[in-house]
Motif scaffolding. Structure first.
Motif, short mmCIF file in Angstrom:
data_model
loop_
_atom_site.label_atom_id
_atom_site.label_comp_id
_atom_site.label_asym_id
_atom_site.label_seq_id
_atom_site.Cartn_x
_atom_site.Cartn_y
_atom_site.Cartn_z
N LYS A 1 0.86 -1.29 -0.02
CA LYS A 1 -0.06 0.06 0.04
C LYS A 1 1.01 1.42 0.10
CE LYS A 1 -3.92 -1.96 2.43
NZ LYS A 1 -4.49 -1.89 3.67
N ARG B 1 -4.37 2.71 -0.98
CA ARG B 1 -5.35 1.99 -0.08
C ARG B 1 -6.64 1.92 -0.78
NH1 ARG B 1 -3.15 1.66 5.08
NH2 ARG B 1 -5.23 1.10 6.02
N TRP C 1 -6.41 -1.03 -3.56
CA TRP C 1 -5.56 -2.27 -2.98
C TRP C 1 -6.47 -3.58 -2.70
CZ3 TRP C 1 -5.42 -5.61 1.19
CH2 TRP C 1 -4.09 -6.24 1.55
#
Length: 328
Positions: A112, A232, A235
């Protein structure tokens, strides 16, 4: 096959063979004890050095077994296994509580752009690097510097895993202090009773080798030319396993000493697979057979060490960007 379907397909390889697990653990620690004894007592310097190097490599292998135990992949629910690996973790400067906390976070957040730095090397984008103040740049560059890996015994393990983790959360990470005091006591005790040469060849040099090698293995597992990193928001767990965890090609000797942790993409897909079944899982699941790869060849090591920041435009890790020239 992808996502949950891929994870489900890997579960059949999580079953461990208890006898096989026990053999690997006992044989590894027997070899480790023998190498330590030779390093401490051999009358010839070249033999002591060779035994220390061998001991360092065996420490890495034993650590992979300990790592598998922490994941519940090896000697599951074994009381003697827990006792053995707890003591081992303290002796090799990886206190189990601090390691477990950071490593579990790493598995859940690797690759991330923001949030992957706990339990791993930090990641910045090119723009984040350009906007960062000098102090933060220095800390980031130091964490990714080859010298930090080379001297991982001091920087990553003694300071990071032991001293820093205890200072940060003393009640939770009390075993970090135990590991630190135990190490200092062992070095001092061996030096006092047997001489510094015994402490150096039987303890300090093997740990220097193991910590440096282990630090590089961990670096190259998530810092290699073909890595993919995501914000994020986009992801996904399975993509991080397959595209952000490397396959390190090793010959049979280094595969032994690294406990096949080079098949890191398989491990990240399903951490409950015992190390000795990772190749079996890779061979059986086509989606695992085309991973981004690296190796321990000097060319590949240099290529990995050059990677510093993530370029979201080029979709790859790149060296530090050059500073713009001041206007005339």
């Amino acid at each position: 096959m992808e996502g949950n379907e891929l994870v489900a397909a890997s579960r059949q390889f999580s079953a461990e063979n208890r006898a096989r697990s026990t053999w690997y653990v006992l044989s590894t620690f027997a070899l480790l004890a023998a190498a330590c004894a030779v390093a401490a007592t051999a009358p010839w310097l070249p033999v002591r050095i060779a035994a220390s190097v061998l001991q360092g490599l065996l420490i890495v292998r034993a650590f992979i077994l300990s790592h598998d135990f922490q994941h519940g992949a090896l000697l599951r629910r074994s009381k003697w296994g827990k006792a053995l690996f707890t003591v081992y973790g303290l002796l090799v400067l990886t206190p189990p509580r601090a390691w477990r906390q950071t490593h579990n976070y790493h598995h859940a957040n690797t690759a991330k752009i923001v949030g992957a730095q706990i339990g791993s090397y930090p990641v910045m984008t090119v723009e984040m690097w350009r906007r960062a103040p000098k102090g933060r740049r220095w800390m980031y560059a130091a964490a990714r510097h080859p010298l930090n890996i080379l001297f991982g015994y001091l920087t990553i393990f003694l300071f990071g895993m032991c001293l820093s983790s205890f200072v940060r959360k003393p009640k939770e990470n009390y075993d970090s202090l135990i590991a630190l005091l135990l190490h200092v006591g062992l070095v001092g005790g061996l030096t006092w009773f047997f001489g510094f040469d015994v402490a150096f060849f039987a303890l300090v040099l093997p740990l220097i080798i193991a910590c440096s090698f282990g630090a590089y293995l961990f670096y190259a597992q998530h810092n290699f030319p073909d890595i993919h990193i995501e914000p994020r928001q986009t992801w996904t767990f399975h993509r991080a396993a397959l595209e952000s965890s490397s396959y390190m090609r090793c010959g049979p000797v280094m595969s032994y000493f690294t406990g096949d942790i080079g098949l890191h993409h398989v491990h990240h897909l399903n951490a409950s697979i015992p190390f000795y079944r990772l190749r079996e899982a890779m061979a059986a699941i086509p989606a695992l057979q085309v991973p981004p790869a690296t190796s321990l060849h000097p060319r590949d090591i240099v290529a990995c060490l050059k990677l510093k920041v993530w370029d979201p435009v080029a979709q790859r890790m790149v060296p530090f960007p050059e500073e713009p020239s001041p206007s005339a």
